[in-house]
Structures are given as structure tokens and as C-alpha cells.
Design an enzyme around this catalytic site. Structure first.
Site, short mmCIF file in Angstrom:
data_model
loop_
_atom_site.label_atom_id
_atom_site.label_comp_id
_atom_site.label_asym_id
_atom_site.label_seq_id
_atom_site.Cartn_x
_atom_site.Cartn_y
_atom_site.Cartn_z
N GLY A 1 -40.08 -11.23 -0.47
CA GLY A 1 -39.30 -12.44 -0.60
C GLY A 1 -39.63 -13.18 -1.88
CB CYS A 2 -39.05 -16.68 -2.87
SG CYS A 2 -39.26 -17.78 -4.29
CG PHE A 3 -41.99 -14.27 -7.59
CD1 PHE A 3 -41.42 -15.51 -7.78
CD2 PHE A 3 -41.75 -13.28 -8.55
CE1 PHE A 3 -40.64 -15.80 -8.89
CE2 PHE A 3 -40.97 -13.55 -9.68
CZ PHE A 3 -40.41 -14.82 -9.84
#
Length: 226
Positions: free
Chosen positions: A55-57
């Protein structure tokens, strides 16, 4: 703490901004430079590396940075083929890269297995190309292994999750050999810390990080235990 404590599958998350939308006005942030983090060879002596996409880092980086035994975490891109990918094209789904993090850790203080426990507990490995409000193959779930031993550890771990019935749906996490990791732009590094007022950080990342800290308190660095 058991892996069964899967606590991030909250329907309300889908109402909030996405990682991509939240980033549109951050490229000129005065809080971070384009240079990013500097990891020197002498700084990584004796350290092992692990690479994950979940997912979003911005969130993934924040989890791993809090772990005892983790010396550094870099946000970037992995799993693709184009040279020098940038956030604009990756976040738009124009490449075959996933947002990923590279974790530098001391194997005498934290094991690869423990990193896997954190990875699988802090995202949903059963959703294909989606994490919370973030959609697209750039948010897919991947473990990038570096050695046959790591692959066996990952395979055994996923098999344990399946046999234990931790998830109602099938795990779709890809287990792939590590090939290349490209550092993300400087403003993405330590994004959670440097951008506390960002809408995505406030509505999505902060609640998730707080729950992570509560559930993994015994694995946190001292400064995050209070």
C-alpha cells in the site's frame, strides 16, 4: 501479540482521501528536500535488507521505522522494469512498479520472520491491487525475497496464515525475487513525520500507526513506547 490481531480493515477508511490525492501539493514541501535520505555503505555494515510493498509507502515506512532493530527505512519503488521511475507515473499506474519500502535491520535484534509478522498485520493481504482508499497495481501486496532461505520463510509464514484461518479470503500477496529498488523522491522520505497536517496522514495514517504502536508495543524502540 498474535498475527490474528488484524485491525486495519475499517470501512470508514474508504471515505478518506487517498495517498495519491494527498500528495498533489507536497512536491514543494519545505520540510523535505529532493535529495532524500543518504544511506552510506559504512552505515549499513552488518545490517540486512528486506523489501516489502503493502500500500501507500508513507504508512509502511512509519511502521517499520518504529521497530527495535530497524536502523533505516527508505520509501521507493520495486517490482517494475523501467529505469528511474518517478512518483508521478507510478502513482498514476503508468508503470509496473509498486510503492515499496526497503528496510535496513539488525538481524541480531529483529528477525526476518518478525518483519513479516509486522508486514502482514499492517495491511490487508487479501485485497488485489488495493489498500483502504488506495486503488491500483501500484498498491499491490508483495514480499520481495533475496535468498532461497527468505523465500522458504515467507512461504511457510503464508501457509501458516492459511492453515490458521486468519483471513476469510485468500491471500493474494505476491512472493517475488528481489531485482531492483529505486529510492522515491526526497519529499516522500519520512513523510509521516514531516507532514503531520497532511489530510491522508491525519485521517488514514495516524489512526493506523497508533493502532500499530498499541499492538506491537513490545517490539517498538523506547521512544515510541510512551
Amino acid at each position: 501479540m498474535t498475527i490474528a490481531k488484524i485491525y486495519f480493515l475499517l470501512p470508514l477508511l474508504f471515505l478518506f482521501t487517498s495517498c495519491t490525492e494527498a500528495s498533489t501539493d507536497q512536491t514543494t514541501s519545505s520540510l523535505a528536500s529532493e535529495a532524500g535520505k543518504t544511506i552510506l555503505p559504512e552505515d549499513t555494515a552488518g545490517l540486512a535488507k528486506a523489501t516489502f510493498a503493502g500500500g501507500c509507502f508513507w504508512c509502511t515506512e512509519a511502521y517499520f521505522e518504529r521497530l527495535q532493530g530497524v536502523e533505516a527505512v527508505i520509501s521507493g519503488y520495486s517490482g517494475g522494469t523501467k529505469a528511474n521511475p518517478n512518483y508521478s507515473e507510478v502513482s498514476a499506474g503508468e508503470t509496473d512498479y509498486a510503492e515499496a519500502v526497503q528496510v535496513y535491520y539488525n538481524p541480531e535484534q529483529i528477525s526476518y520472520q518478525e518483519l513479516l509478522e509486522v508486514f502482514f498485520a499492517t495491511h490487508d493481504p487479501t485485497t488485489l491491487n488495493r489498500q483502504g482508499p488506495d486503488y491500483g497495481k501500484q498498491y499491490r501486496s508483495v514480499v520481495f525475497y533475496r535468498t532461497p532461505e527468505e523465500k522458504k520463510i515467507v512461504d511457510d509464514f503464508v501457509r501458516h496464515l492459511d492453515e490458521a484461518g486468519v483471513y476469510r479470503d485468500d491471500i493474494v500477496t505476491k512472493i517475488q525475487p528481489f531485482k531492483k529498488f529505486w529510492d522515491a523522491e526526497g519529499y516522500h522520505q519520512d513523510y509521516y513525520v514531516n507532514n503531520p497536517s497532511d489530510p491522508y496522514v491525519v485521517s488514514v495514517a495516524r489512526p493506523k500507526v497508533a493502532k500499530f504502536e498499541a499492538n506491537f508495543r513490545n517490539k517498538l524502540k523506547p521512544e515510541y513506547r510512551d
